[in-house]
Design a protein around this motif. Structure first.
Motif, PDB file in Angstrom:
ATOM      1  N   ALA A 115      -4.025   2.651  -4.587  1.00  0.00           N
ATOM      2  CA  ALA A 115      -3.998   1.374  -3.857  1.00  0.00           C
ATOM      3  C   ALA A 115      -5.360   0.703  -3.932  1.00  0.00           C
ATOM      4  CB  ALA A 115      -3.595   1.622  -2.408  1.00  0.00           C
ATOM      5  N   ASP A 162       0.973   4.093  -2.802  1.00  0.00           N
ATOM      6  CA  ASP A 162       0.693   5.483  -2.424  1.00  0.00           C
ATOM      7  C   ASP A 162       1.811   6.407  -2.869  1.00  0.00           C
ATOM      8  OD1 ASP A 162      -1.744   4.993  -1.412  1.00  0.00           O
ATOM      9  OD2 ASP A 162      -1.114   4.858   0.698  1.00  0.00           O
ATOM     10  N   LYS A 216       0.846  -1.203   0.000  1.00  0.00           N
ATOM     11  CA  LYS A 216       0.000   0.000   0.000  1.00  0.00           C
ATOM     12  C   LYS A 216       0.878   1.249   0.000  1.00  0.00           C
ATOM     13  CE  LYS A 216      -4.019   1.985   2.253  1.00  0.00           C
ATOM     14  NZ  LYS A 216      -3.477   3.346   2.129  1.00  0.00           N
ATOM     15  N   GLN A 225      -6.359  -2.735  -5.783  1.00  0.00           N
ATOM     16  CA  GLN A 225      -7.005  -3.761  -4.959  1.00  0.00           C
ATOM     17  C   GLN A 225      -8.260  -4.290  -5.652  1.00  0.00           C
ATOM     18  OE1 GLN A 225      -8.044  -2.172  -1.165  1.00  0.00           O
ATOM     19  NE2 GLN A 225      -8.848  -4.094  -0.397  1.00  0.00           N
TER      20      GLN A 225
END
Lengths: 201, 324
Positions: free
Chosen positions: B6, A17, A13, B10
């Protein structure tokens, strides 16, 4: 919490980001996708509405209606009220449209499936007038006022708060609506009731 | 919620995995269904193709892919081709809020169960479209039955789930799982046995499976609403039917059977084991019970399941109020 899977996921993540932060200057602002989604939903609603009005057969008109409902629920999503969006789909697409289909099944069948005639030039003109009239009233107002409005980003309301509102301060309209529905249902039962011949279950 | 790369990645990964799961599930379930049916009827089931007939499902899917698409005359062709797509596409959305494991959730949705119920309604719409647009009396009868059935059984189904939602105060599926323990007596089925029973009955009816498979009753209606579909059109209906079965099994596992929680070693394997146990149960009763008549089907719903689910909901509300 700090299991290896969680750490790996957090790492991925973080990577994504930072990637997003790196390319952000070249990307359009975050409002652009929202405008695109808005345009899509409005097109869906307009297209669905046109189909519902212009289709020459009832099931296609119903499909137009479903498309419109999908667009409406999309607008609810854009306004950050997923509960309303899902309820719109659950009630209108899942139940009301399906019941409309049931009603269509009860109507007489027309050979060739063309149940409505296209309107003549007079009808088309009147339809256009009905379409333009609200636009003529609301359009100038919108053009005049919308640029000045500073609308805050919508905040999602928890479902529990919605429920509290319904049985709290808005309890009277809520109950009134249920009485109207009850009357409608009793009326439907009364209309459809036919005494069965004796001796049959 | 701000857009973030993200979340986007996902969702893409999740949708790809779900498509894989759907296809794999259909292949496995075709084999399991035919084999289980065989054993229940005291015959071996498929055994010619591959060891113990394991490649039978692969051959079946190859046959479906290579089949010529027959299109009957006088159909409403835009709706005819739209119907399988409407059946297939929502299923991808339906899997988004399902928590397969502690980390294996496509997207955290606060009103997760509502999302599932809302988009599941499109399944009935696709049945209607398929049956109506095929210009076939069996198709039309199947569609009319599908309408009456799905509208009827949706109500007790939602009420059964609502009882659990009343008790736990959440519509987020992940929170629901976290509220249950690992051992069977800590699952919601112990506190809501009636709701679980009603849900399981409605689950069979909502997925149009025997003994409630009246929209596609093959001995009366040829194949019901999908009579006129061949090749990929039929394959899409088939895929989405099995995907819907698996989905309602996952919802049942999450709501009543503790989701990914197990007596030891929590993880996605528990969710899958529970969901597939329910799938096997669905297959089992399909080959055990004869099909009900349509009036029996509707009477069962309106005279038994609906009052029972209202009673259960009311009792739950009273108990929750007293407990607070």
């Amino acid at each position: 919490m700090d299991s290896p899977i969680a750490q790996v996921l957090a790492l991925i993540k973080e990577l994504l980001d930072s990637l997003q932060a790196a390319v952000a200057p070249w990307l359009p602002s975050q409002q652009v996708p929202a405008y695109l989604a808005f345009a899509l939903y409005v097109l869906m609603m307009l297209g669905g509405g046109l189909t519902a009005v212009g289709a020459r057969n009832l099931v296609r008109a119903m499909m137009g209606l479903i498309l419109t409902f999908l667009g409406v629920s999309g607008l609810y999503l854009l306004m950050a009220s997923p509960f309303m969006a899902f309820m719109q789909l659950l009630i209108y697409v899942g139940a009301v449209c399906v019941l409309i289909f049931f009603a269509i099944m009860l109507t007489a069948n027309v050979p060739g499936g063309q149940e409505a005639k296209l309107p003549g030039p007079g009808g088309a003109l009147r339809g256009l007038a009905v379409f333009v009239a609200p636009l003529a009233v609301l359009g100038p107002l919108l053009v005049k006022h919308v640029p000045d409005l500073e609308l805050a980003l919508p905040e999602a309301t928890p479902t529990s708060e919605l429920g509290r509102g319904l049985i709290g301060e808005d309890v009277v309209p809520f109950e009134l609506i249920s009485i109207i529905l009850l009357a409608a249902m009793a009326g439907a039962v009364f209309l459809a009731w036919r005494r069965r011949p004796e001796g049959r279950a | 919620m701000a857009l973030s790369l993200a979340v986007f990645v996902q969702i893409i990964v999740a949708v790809l995995l779900v498509i894989g799961l759907m296809v794999g599930n259909a292949v496995v379930m075709v084999y399991v269904e035919r084999k289980a049916c065989g054993f229940i009827q005291r015959r071996p089931g498929p055994f010619e193709v591959g060891p113990r007939g394991l490649l039978q499902a692969v051959c079946d899917s190859m046959k479906l892919l290579g089949k010529q698409i027959f299109v009957p005359g006088n159909i409403d062709w835009p709706l005819h081709f739209l119907a399988p797509v409407v059946a297939f596409l929502p299923v991808l959305l339906l899997y988004l809020p399902i928590p397969f494991g502690p980390y294996l959730t496509s997207l955290q949705v606060d009103d997760g169960i509502l999302l599932i119920l809302a988009f599941a309604g499109l399944g009935a719409v696709s049945n209607i479209l398929a049956g109506w647009s095929s210009n076939n009396k069996y198709g039309l009868l199947g569609a009319a039955r599908a309408v009456a059935q799905s509208v009827a059984y949706e109500i007790p189904m939602i009420m059964a789930l609502l009882a659990v939602i009343f008790m736990t105060g959440t519509m987020n599926l992940t929170t629901l799982v976290e509220g249950q323990g690992g051992w069977p007596w800590q699952w919601n089925i112990v506190r809501q046995p009636l709701a679980c029973f009603i849900y399981v009955v409605c689950l069979v009816a909502e997925t149009n499976r025997a003994p409630f498979d009246l929209p596609e009753a093959e001995s009366e209606l040829t194949a019901g609403f999908h009579t006129e579909y061949s090749g990929m059109g039929f394959a899409l209906f088939f895929l989405s039917e099995y995907a819907n079965m698996l989905l309602v099994s996952f919802v049942c596992a999450v709501f009543f059977l503790g989701g990914w929680r197990g007596p030891f070693l929590d993880g996605f394997w528990w969710t899958f084991a529970k969901a597939y146990a329910i799938m096997f149960f669905i297959v089992w009763i399909r080959w055990t019970f004869p099909r009900v008549r349509f009036d029996q089907l509707l009477n069962l719903n309106w005279k038994w399941l609906l009052p029972l689910s209202i009673l259960n909901l009311w009792l739950t509300a009273v108990v929750v109020k007293l407990a607070n």
